[in-house]
Design an enzyme around this catalytic site. Sequence first.
Site: not given
Ligand code: FAD
Length: 415
Positions: A250, A383
Amino acid sequence: MTVPTTPDLEPVDHFRDRARHWLANNLAPAPPNQHGEADKSEASWQRAKQVQRVLYDGGFAGICFPREYGGLGLTPEHQRAFSEESRAYEMPLALNIPTLTICAATILDTGSETQKRTHLPAVLRGEELLVQFLSEPRGGSDLAGLTTRAERRGDTWVLNGAKIWSSGAYAADYGLCLARTDWKVPKHAGLTMFLVPVRAPGVTVARITQVDGSREFCQEFFDDVVLPDDAVLGEVNGGWETAKRQLLHERSAVGGASPYASGAQAHSGRDVSGLAELARRTGQWHDPRVREDIGEARALNMVHDQLITRVTGGIAAGALDPAAGSMVRLFSARNSWLQADMAVRIAGSAAATGSGADDAGTGQAGQDYLMRQAWSLAGGSTEMARNIISERVLGMPREAAADRDLPFDQVECGR
Ligand SMILES: Cc1cc2nc3c(=O)[nH]c(=O)nc-3n(C[C@H](O)[C@H](O)[C@H](O)COP(=O)(O)OP(=O)(O)OC[C@H]3O[C@@H](n4cnc5c(N)ncnc54)[C@H](O)[C@@H]3O)c2cc1C
């Protein structure tokens, strides 16, 4: 990433010439905005599948996939040559992420012989679309903390839970779904990856409307979905190993470095023709400030390409940890942001007032800006990319995690 190859390889220059000739005779010119955000309408999925079939029949599909699974068994250099030659033509870019570059690549690395022979040729013929079921409503960054569960019942598995942000799930045939299969061991040790038929009884797919109006994202609910044993991808309770391969692919795909794409990447902060066209259409082609921006964009794209070459080469040679793919992924996000910002600077206030289909392309710049933030989340957040680079590439201390060694059923996680 090791790409399997065959001993008698066609020289890259010869392959490039053959591809150039074949493309000119078999594919239509690229539609407008092909190298912008991929169109994901129902008709465009069908069209992408058709074009993939044309590539397959013409002997240009799956350039880096092994021959026994329907590919050509060639090298990333052959793939790069084909991507360069094919930029001017209609390509099935919608199939790149996640079907070809992430999911099919993961099946290739971790699937059983039957899974590889069943799914990979179907994907390369344009008959099967794949999706990633990883993120959950409670968060995507702490992937190993997921709570979708699969329980053993007789000879089968029964899946319950929910996934979210799955790109293109509504059009897909199978999802790579990570689920918890053992709650009594630490979080990374109790996971299993399943290949889930998206239209199986008990799977509900709901589309999510985004701020830019697109409906590509989905949420899925799994209610007592029955899966056979051979739906397991990799080992039972070895799902984290499969997921690590998937995340590696990915990051490589989102950074624009995957060797498994059909043509140039779908989102390309790596082509300045859109910015140049916008400048021309808005009468700013001779404005020194605009020319400076376009020059900077061009320079960043060159750095991006060279970073890909250096990192993929370093990983292939064993000089860099595969986690170094996060450097390309991080650079790619920053580059996409900068270029989305530049487009809005050139479009001015018309970025907010124009429509996506206006003649000057100013409305499109505004539409694209709404997706700007996505590039810092897709493929894992920037991040998390920084964490990976610091811990696994630079060898800095690991981030503290109170739940790392605890049995998962003792972890406080608001289940
Ligand atoms: C265009 C796009 C396509 C996607 N496609 C898919 C897909 O096909 N399948 C799928 O399963 N997912 C998909 N996603 C989801 C993507 O994998 C998640 O958005 C991403 O992993 C972050 O998870 P979250 O949005 O739940 O944010 P969270 O995990 O809730 O995090 C929120 C914020 O906190 C920060 N944060 C969290 N933990 C830490 C840490 N330990 N240290 C520092 N900062 C931290 C993150 O960087 C983020 O800014 C997609 C997302 C996008 C934008």
